[in-house]
Scaffold this active site. Sequence first.
Site, mmCIF file in Angstrom:
data_model
loop_
_atom_site.group_PDB
_atom_site.id
_atom_site.type_symbol
_atom_site.label_atom_id
_atom_site.label_comp_id
_atom_site.label_asym_id
_atom_site.label_seq_id
_atom_site.Cartn_x
_atom_site.Cartn_y
_atom_site.Cartn_z
ATOM 1 N N HIS A 46 35.775 33.836 59.710
ATOM 2 C CA HIS A 46 36.598 32.775 59.146
ATOM 3 C C HIS A 46 37.863 33.282 58.450
ATOM 4 C CE1 HIS A 46 32.868 29.919 58.835
ATOM 5 N NE2 HIS A 46 33.051 30.415 60.043
ATOM 6 N N CYS A 70 32.522 49.642 43.784
ATOM 7 C CA CYS A 70 32.362 49.965 42.368
ATOM 8 C C CYS A 70 30.988 49.442 41.958
ATOM 9 C CB CYS A 70 33.480 49.384 41.514
ATOM 10 S SG CYS A 70 33.589 47.589 41.472
ATOM 11 N N ARG A 112 41.977 26.477 63.073
ATOM 12 C CA ARG A 112 41.862 26.084 61.668
ATOM 13 C C ARG A 112 41.788 27.290 60.743
ATOM 14 N NH1 ARG A 112 36.724 25.746 63.784
ATOM 15 N NH2 ARG A 112 34.971 26.377 62.458
ATOM 16 N N HIS A 113 41.158 28.355 61.210
ATOM 17 C CA HIS A 113 41.066 29.561 60.385
ATOM 18 C C HIS A 113 42.404 30.295 60.339
ATOM 19 C CE1 HIS A 113 36.906 28.811 59.880
ATOM 20 N NE2 HIS A 113 36.541 29.136 61.107
ATOM 21 N N THR A 145 29.951 46.612 40.525
ATOM 22 C CA THR A 145 29.704 45.224 40.917
ATOM 23 C C THR A 145 30.447 44.826 42.187
ATOM 24 O OG1 THR A 145 31.574 44.381 39.638
ATOM 25 C CG2 THR A 145 29.430 44.577 38.499
ATOM 26 N N ASP A 160 34.826 54.108 42.751
ATOM 27 C CA ASP A 160 34.892 54.777 41.451
ATOM 28 C C ASP A 160 33.570 55.504 41.229
ATOM 29 O OD1 ASP A 160 33.055 52.816 40.834
ATOM 30 O OD2 ASP A 160 34.194 51.966 39.167
#
Length: 294
Positions: free
Chosen positions: A249, A216, A284-285, A218, A159
């Site tokens: 992960h 953006c 596991r991931h 944040t 943005d």
Amino acid sequence: MKTRYKKLLFVCKENTYLSPMAEIYFKHINNRIVVESRGTVVMFPEPYSAKMEQILIDDGLDVEEGLISKQIEEFDFGKDILVLTIDEKTKLSIYDDYLNAINVYTIAEYVGEDEEIIDPYGKDADTYKMCFGQIKRLLLKVSEKIKQEELRMISLGCDHGGYELKEAIREYLTQKGYDCHDFGCYNTNSCDYPDFGRAAAEAVADGRCQRGIVICSTGIGISIVANKVSGIRAALCTNTFMAKATREHNNANVLALGAKIVDKELAFEIVDTFLNTEFSNDERHIRRINKIEQ
């Protein structure tokens, strides 16, 4: 998963032993691209060489029964088709015989080598094995190069708050050889981040781009938008540790950044880490990601 080329053709003269050998082995190591083989002088279809097939079977590869040689044709060339020949002579004959031929290289040339592949025709099984060993080594490099080209298709979205950082990242990636698909915005005028974050994420979800970067002020809002798109795992990262971890992960495919949170130099480091880190493929991931997708 999108590649630069949609099809890979291996070509030798008769299409009965060398190019089929390359075709069958490459299908074993890379399933990201359609792979076929052709010959430049196929007067009539012939079965593949039994000696060649046995070499592949002995190496643990499955060889489909009833395969026959095919002649290369004018429609076998195009901007999204990569043609790799066994030797220089075959490459030159293609350019002599087909005016529309493009993207034609020897296998060795394509990966930056000048090695000549042994022609085992009429020779013993050990010579076929030596030839197959050469082809395997070169094709592993071909596969890696194709993989690297996949990773160079990046979608960008931002943005007005992320515009300046997006422009800096776009220029940075372009200089490094990436193909950036910029979905906007295109200036600092006030706009709505969902419009651009969604477009960039959808380009990753539908295969037009391998990974995406959304920005953006944040990084929070635009990451939420990206994660609303099916198949997207967007991760907001503020340091390189997070970027590395989310790739290893979570197999994250979209990176979110906050232009008011990270400066340009740190953003570059995060982007590099995100794009250059592979998913761990640990069981596991995989199990946890599958639960996310449910």
